[in-house]
Write a protein that holds these residues in place. Structure first.
Motif, PDB file in Angstrom:
ATOM      1  N   LYS A   2      11.840 -42.541  10.966  1.00 30.41           N
ATOM      2  CA  LYS A   2      13.013 -41.753  10.607  1.00 30.41           C
ATOM      3  C   LYS A   2      12.381 -40.520   9.757  1.00 30.41           C
ATOM      4  CE  LYS A   2      16.666 -45.062  10.525  1.00 30.41           C
ATOM      5  NZ  LYS A   2      17.638 -45.824   9.618  1.00 30.41           N
ATOM      6  N   ILE A   3      12.261 -39.182  10.496  1.00 33.27           N
ATOM      7  CA  ILE A   3      11.624 -38.333   9.664  1.00 33.27           C
ATOM      8  C   ILE A   3      12.543 -37.095   9.172  1.00 33.27           C
ATOM      9  CG2 ILE A   3       9.873 -36.467   9.790  1.00 33.27           C
ATOM     10  CD1 ILE A   3       8.644 -38.320  11.985  1.00 33.27           C
ATOM     11  N   LEU A   4      12.380 -36.849   7.681  1.00 32.99           N
ATOM     12  CA  LEU A   4      12.907 -35.755   7.191  1.00 32.99           C
ATOM     13  C   LEU A   4      12.386 -34.747   7.259  1.00 32.99           C
ATOM     14  CD1 LEU A   4      15.634 -34.844   5.572  1.00 32.99           C
ATOM     15  CD2 LEU A   4      14.524 -35.508   3.397  1.00 32.99           C
ATOM     16  N   VAL A   5      12.902 -33.572   7.761  1.00 36.38           N
ATOM     17  CA  VAL A   5      12.344 -32.370   7.785  1.00 36.38           C
ATOM     18  C   VAL A   5      12.952 -31.165   7.159  1.00 36.38           C
ATOM     19  CG1 VAL A   5      11.062 -30.553   9.080  1.00 36.38           C
ATOM     20  CG2 VAL A   5      11.273 -32.840  10.071  1.00 36.38           C
ATOM     21  N   THR A   6      12.588 -30.746   5.853  1.00 34.20           N
ATOM     22  CA  THR A   6      13.346 -29.770   5.349  1.00 34.20           C
ATOM     23  C   THR A   6      12.930 -28.398   5.806  1.00 34.20           C
ATOM     24  OG1 THR A   6      11.731 -29.379   3.414  1.00 34.20           O
ATOM     25  CG2 THR A   6      13.066 -31.215   3.145  1.00 34.20           C
ATOM     26  N   GLY A   7      13.729 -27.484   5.622  1.00 31.92           N
ATOM     27  CA  GLY A   7      13.400 -26.096   6.387  1.00 31.92           C
ATOM     28  C   GLY A   7      13.114 -26.120   7.734  1.00 31.92           C
ATOM     29  N   GLY A   8      13.580 -27.285   8.435  1.00 34.17           N
ATOM     30  CA  GLY A   8      13.190 -27.571   9.942  1.00 34.17           C
ATOM     31  C   GLY A   8      14.058 -26.574  10.849  1.00 34.17           C
ATOM     32  N   ALA A  22      10.647 -35.847  21.033  1.00 32.95           N
ATOM     33  CA  ALA A  22      10.061 -35.915  22.119  1.00 32.95           C
ATOM     34  C   ALA A  22       9.050 -37.360  21.948  1.00 32.95           C
ATOM     35  CB  ALA A  22       9.316 -35.101  22.814  1.00 32.95           C
ATOM     36  N   ALA A  23       8.518 -37.386  20.786  1.00 32.17           N
ATOM     37  CA  ALA A  23       7.667 -38.430  20.494  1.00 32.17           C
ATOM     38  C   ALA A  23       8.194 -39.672  20.095  1.00 32.17           C
ATOM     39  CB  ALA A  23       6.780 -38.245  19.262  1.00 32.17           C
ATOM     40  N   GLY A  24       9.559 -39.798  19.977  1.00 36.51           N
ATOM     41  CA  GLY A  24      10.433 -40.751  19.945  1.00 36.51           C
ATOM     42  C   GLY A  24      11.215 -41.021  18.451  1.00 36.51           C
ATOM     43  N   HIS A  25      10.662 -40.135  17.833  1.00 39.95           N
ATOM     44  CA  HIS A  25      11.202 -40.477  16.187  1.00 39.95           C
ATOM     45  C   HIS A  25      12.596 -39.842  16.024  1.00 39.95           C
ATOM     46  CE1 HIS A  25       6.921 -40.918  15.057  1.00 39.95           C
ATOM     47  NE2 HIS A  25       6.733 -39.632  15.705  1.00 39.95           N
ATOM     48  N   GLU A  26      13.295 -40.489  15.124  1.00 40.90           N
ATOM     49  CA  GLU A  26      14.785 -39.887  14.661  1.00 40.90           C
ATOM     50  C   GLU A  26      14.417 -38.824  13.628  1.00 40.90           C
ATOM     51  OE1 GLU A  26      17.551 -43.037  13.485  1.00 40.90           O
ATOM     52  OE2 GLU A  26      16.082 -44.526  14.749  1.00 40.90           O
TER      53      GLU A  26
END
Length: 310
Positions: A2-8, A22-26
């Motif tokens: 589970k990855i949080l991206v700020t300013g995504g 695409a790599a399967g992450h949330e």
């Protein structure tokens, strides 16, 4: 993860987020959409994508989002010297204070992969050469804050800092102000540019290679954590004059002149070694010429006619 991206939803994030999915992450993105961009519309249908419209400086917004993440990529920032100079309070609160607050709430187990900047080198040694051990001489507020943040970041046991070169290439949230993007835009639309201190050198990297670097960092996290890595294209340590010459190979009627007087407000001048990250197995995939070719195509879509009649 589970990855949080700020300013995504920004220039890098809108290229990065689809690749993480695409790599399967949330992936959860938090962004305040200060540029009124709709750059993530193409991933809204993805079941592992979530979006929060919010400000990274507000603790009540960020604390629960941080708690849910296995890893964080903090992209939210006022990027570039001109923007930071125009709003220094907003720049400091976003580029420094928000990161400081984030680091108070992350656990020792959570991973952080963060972009900093190689503009912190300012000017290199007598040969203008810089590696990760070179002294930092930040000139702009942007670079000064990034240096402070990197020092804080490396107190965390599970962090990687990528000192990014000047990024180029097309993105759903386009930035025409970045140097390669800017010069190519001028070549395509104006056919003319005047260069100040044309011999000043810096390093460059394609936005998609930046994205590949983040993914490489996660794939090799155990061996790369706790380290600083310059992240640039080793074949693109070039001057502004050399950049124009490369653009002219693809835009033959592009004219560029060196101004005999005057200074560039951006006094960066350095050659950067990327050997440390290359030793981990990372290789760039996009050349400067690839990026220029891509931009020329992209600028058929982007016309800066907001204040013009034609």
């Amino acid at each position: 993860m589970k990855i949080l991206v700020t300013g995504g939803a920004g220039y890098i994030g809108s290229v990065l987020v689809p690749e993480l999915l695409a790599a399967g992450h949330e992936v959860t993105v938090v962004d305040n959409f200060m540029y009124k961009q709709a750059s993530l519309g193409h991933v809204c249908a993805h079941p592992k994508f979530d979006l929060v419209r919010g400000d990274v400086r507000i603790e009540n917004v960020m604390k629960p989002l941080i708690a849910q993440a296995d890893a964080i990529i903090p992209l939210a920032a006022y990027v570039g010297a001109p923007l930071c100079a125009r709003d220094p309070v907003g720049a400091s609160s976003t580029n420094h204070d928000a990161i400081e607050m984030m680091l108070r709430h992350v656990s020792q187990e959570q991973r952080i992969v963060m972009p900093t900047t190689n503009s912190a080198y300012g000017t290199g040694d007598e040969n203008n050469y810089c590696d990760e051990n070179s002294p930092l001489k930040p000139i702009s507020l942007y670079a000064i804050e990034k240096v402070k943040v990197e020092q804080m970041l490396l107190q965390h046991p599970n962090a990687i800092s990528f000192r990014l070169a000047t990024v180029f290439g097309m993105s759903p949230r386009m930035r025409i102000d970045l140097l390669v993007n800017d010069f190519t835009y001028r070549a395509v639309n104006d056919r003319f540019i005047v260069l100040f201190e044309a011999h000043f050198k810096r390093n460059y990297i394609h936005v998609r290679d930046v994205v590949r670097a983040f993914i490489h960092g996660f794939d090799n996290f155990e061996t790369m954590r706790g380290q600083i890595y310059n992240m640039g294209l080793s074949s693109a340590n070039i001057s502004k004059l050399e950049l124009c010459q490369r653009i002219a190979l693809q835009v033959p009627d592009f004219t560029f002149l060196e101004a005999p007087l005057g200074k560039d407000p951006d006094q960066r001048n350095y050659i950067v070694s990327n050997e440390k990250v290359e030793a981990t197995g990372y290789r760039t995939a996009y050349t400067l010429d690839d990026g220029i070719r891509e931009l020329i195509k992209g600028y058929q879509m982007l016309k800066n006619t907001q204040y013009g009649n034609v």
